[in-house]
Write a protein that holds these residues in place. Structure first.
Motif, PDB file in Angstrom:
ATOM      1  N   ARG A  98       0.825  -1.252  -0.131  1.00 45.33           N
ATOM      2  CA  ARG A  98      -0.114   0.000  -0.164  1.00 45.33           C
ATOM      3  C   ARG A  98       0.994   1.327  -0.048  1.00 45.33           C
ATOM      4  NH1 ARG A  98      -3.120  -3.221  -1.469  1.00 45.33           N
ATOM      5  NH2 ARG A  98      -4.897  -3.992  -0.731  1.00 45.33           N
ATOM      6  N   PHE A 138       1.582   6.442  -2.684  1.00 45.61           N
ATOM      7  CA  PHE A 138       1.396   7.312  -3.894  1.00 45.61           C
ATOM      8  C   PHE A 138       0.775   6.309  -5.084  1.00 45.61           C
ATOM      9  CE2 PHE A 138       5.362   5.104  -3.905  1.00 45.61           C
ATOM     10  CZ  PHE A 138       5.570   4.370  -4.941  1.00 45.61           C
ATOM     11  N   ILE A 182       3.477  -7.055 -11.878  1.00 51.45           N
ATOM     12  CA  ILE A 182       3.154  -6.013 -11.235  1.00 51.45           C
ATOM     13  C   ILE A 182       4.042  -5.781 -10.187  1.00 51.45           C
ATOM     14  CG2 ILE A 182       1.609  -4.526  -9.786  1.00 51.45           C
ATOM     15  CD1 ILE A 182       0.859  -3.948 -12.715  1.00 51.45           C
ATOM     16  N   GLU A 242      10.947  -5.725  -6.427  1.00 51.25           N
ATOM     17  CA  GLU A 242      11.125  -4.866  -5.243  1.00 51.25           C
ATOM     18  C   GLU A 242      12.528  -5.209  -4.553  1.00 51.25           C
ATOM     19  OE1 GLU A 242       9.332  -2.214  -3.774  1.00 51.25           O
ATOM     20  OE2 GLU A 242       8.289  -2.177  -5.855  1.00 51.25           O
TER      21      GLU A 242
END
Ligand code: SF4
Length: 436
Positions: free
Chosen positions: A141, A144, A182, A219
């Motif tokens: 979460r 932005f 994603i 990430e």
């Protein structure tokens, strides 16, 4: 893209909503599509349709709006729109009557029950190095980001489907495949078995004849020790020496306000471990966001110095764009960064990134690199040259004509005016075929 489609009864427009500019572009595209195809029904889907369905439905000429939650029903909805019939599964959630005047029906909610990960077979064709999307959505979460709202929680393509895709790609003559998502590092977490991206990469390399695999953005904290070991053992061989780790900011304070799950020192450790594993030839890329609400000059300097210190070989730079419905939207109302400051900071980072990229490219002059040939623009082909991309993500101009999709070993001669490498193939490499 060609917008006039004289034979089309329906045009489906897939939209993005990652920034306010993406929304604007989507609105322009929809209007232009309708203007150039007055006889066709325009159906709008994608992230903008999911995030703001009523806004999209109110655009002139839109026949239906289908959010990502219902994207899997697009064929059925299109049929219904053409026949003027109701769509059996998932009738419009917002009927035209609920909206002002002429607005279109909407299929969109937050359950993503009909969403899916596309499973169309990837094959070498118009793209030499296609993307195989194996993961969708995100459970993080970041303040932005609108993606958790527009795409839902993380979901993985089943391992059997991934393997079938890779086998099919290889059988069709494919050489380099990019796996993406994603939030790619979360692949497997939802599969109910002990699955991880590292395990999947090992399986692909062991069970298929794929000659080059490239990982897209992961990430920082999802670069696990297992994945880094694979990069150490196979990077530069069948695994491209390329790591893209979204950074967003080098300031601890800004990262905290963004709700990012790492601190600058975690990020630095991951990059150091990757470089140690894959060597200094590793391409290291990052996304960096400029002008997050409340970003002070001192915080920007932290980012600038962080970027200057780390061995980045390219950066994707973005100005912050407030997205309705996110915490970042509220923060922007409380503490916006002046557009002039954003512009100056973007320019400073752009110069820094260009300098780092130039130095990295220049370091390969006189050295050999593995590469794959690409589709070559006609102007370059007319000069007897071929476009290529090195395993460590450097654009390259070959001084020979070769077909696309050839794995070659290239000696770099120079860096051209546009910053691309120029090189020649090693004459003895067997897998090179002269262009016919
Ligand atoms: S990890 Fe990426 S996709 Fe997920 S919320 Fe953060 S920025 Fe968005």
């Amino acid at each position: 893209m060609e917008l006039a489609l004289p034979d089309a009864d329906v045009v489906v427009v897939n939209t993005c909503s990652v920034t306010a500019e993406a929304d604007r572009d989507a609105r322009t595209f929809v209007r232009k599509t309708k203007r150039l195809n007055p006889g066709a029904k325009v159906v709008v889907t994608g992230c903008y349709a999911q995030r703001a369905p009523q806004e999209v439905a109110a655009l002139d000429g839109v026949a239906a709006v289908v959010g990502n939650s219902h994207k899997g029903l697009v064929p059925e909805i299109v049929r219904g729109v053409l026949e003027g019939a109701r769509v059996e599964q998932g009738a419009p959630l917002i009927s035209p009557g609920d909206l002002l005047g002429t607005a279109a029906p909407v299929w969109a909610d937050d359950r993503f029950a009909h969403s899916y990960i596309e499973d169309a077979q990837v094959a070498p064709g118009s793209q030499t190095r296609p993307n195989l999307k194996i993961q969708e959505g995100c459970g993080n979460r970041c303040t932005f980001c609108v993606i958790p709202t527009t795409r839902g929680d993380s979901r993985s393509l089943a391992v059997e489907k991934v393997m079938a895709q890779v086998h099919g790609f290889v059988a069709a003559g494919g050489k380099e495949l990019v796996i993406s998502g994603i939030n790619l590092g979360r692949w497997g977490w939802d599969l109910g078995e002990k699955r991880s991206l590292a395990g999947l990469v090992e399986e692909i390399l062991k069970e298929t004849g794929l000659q080059r695999l490239r990982l897209s953005s992961i990430e920082p904290m999802d670069w696990t020790p297992e994945l880094i070991v694979i990069m150490r053992n196979i990077g530069g061989g069948r695994l491209a020496r390329h790591a893209h780790l979204p950074l967003q900011s080098g300031s601890d304070g800004v990262l905290r306000r963004m709700h990012r799950r790492y601190r600058p020192w975690h990020y630095e450790q991951k990059v150091a471990a990757l470089r140690e594993a894959a060597g200094p030839e590793l391409a290291v890329g990052a996304d960096v966001m400029v002008g997050f609400p409340g970003e002070t000059e001192a915080e920007f300097r932290e980012t600038y110095e962080f970027v200057a210190r780390l061995p980045f070989t390219y950066l994707h730079l973005f100005p912050f764009s407030p997205r309705p419905g996110t915490r970042g939207w509220e923060l922007h109302r409380e503490a916006p960064v002046a557009p002039e400051a954003v512009g100056e900071r973007m320019a400073a980072l752009r110069d820094l990134a260009a300098e780092k990229s130039r130095d990295f490219r220049g370091s390969f002059v006189g050295r050999w690199l593995p590469a794959i040939t690409l589709h070559t623009p006609a102007s370059l082909a007319a000069q007897g040259r071929t476009s290529a991309l090195t395993d460590n993500y450097l654009p390259l101009e070959l001084l020979h004509r070769l077909p696309s999709n050839q794995l070659v070993h290239v000696r770099v001669n120079a860096v051209n005016a546009a910053g691309g490498l120029v090189g020649e193939i090693q004459p003895s490499v067997g897998n090179m075929a002269a262009a016919s």
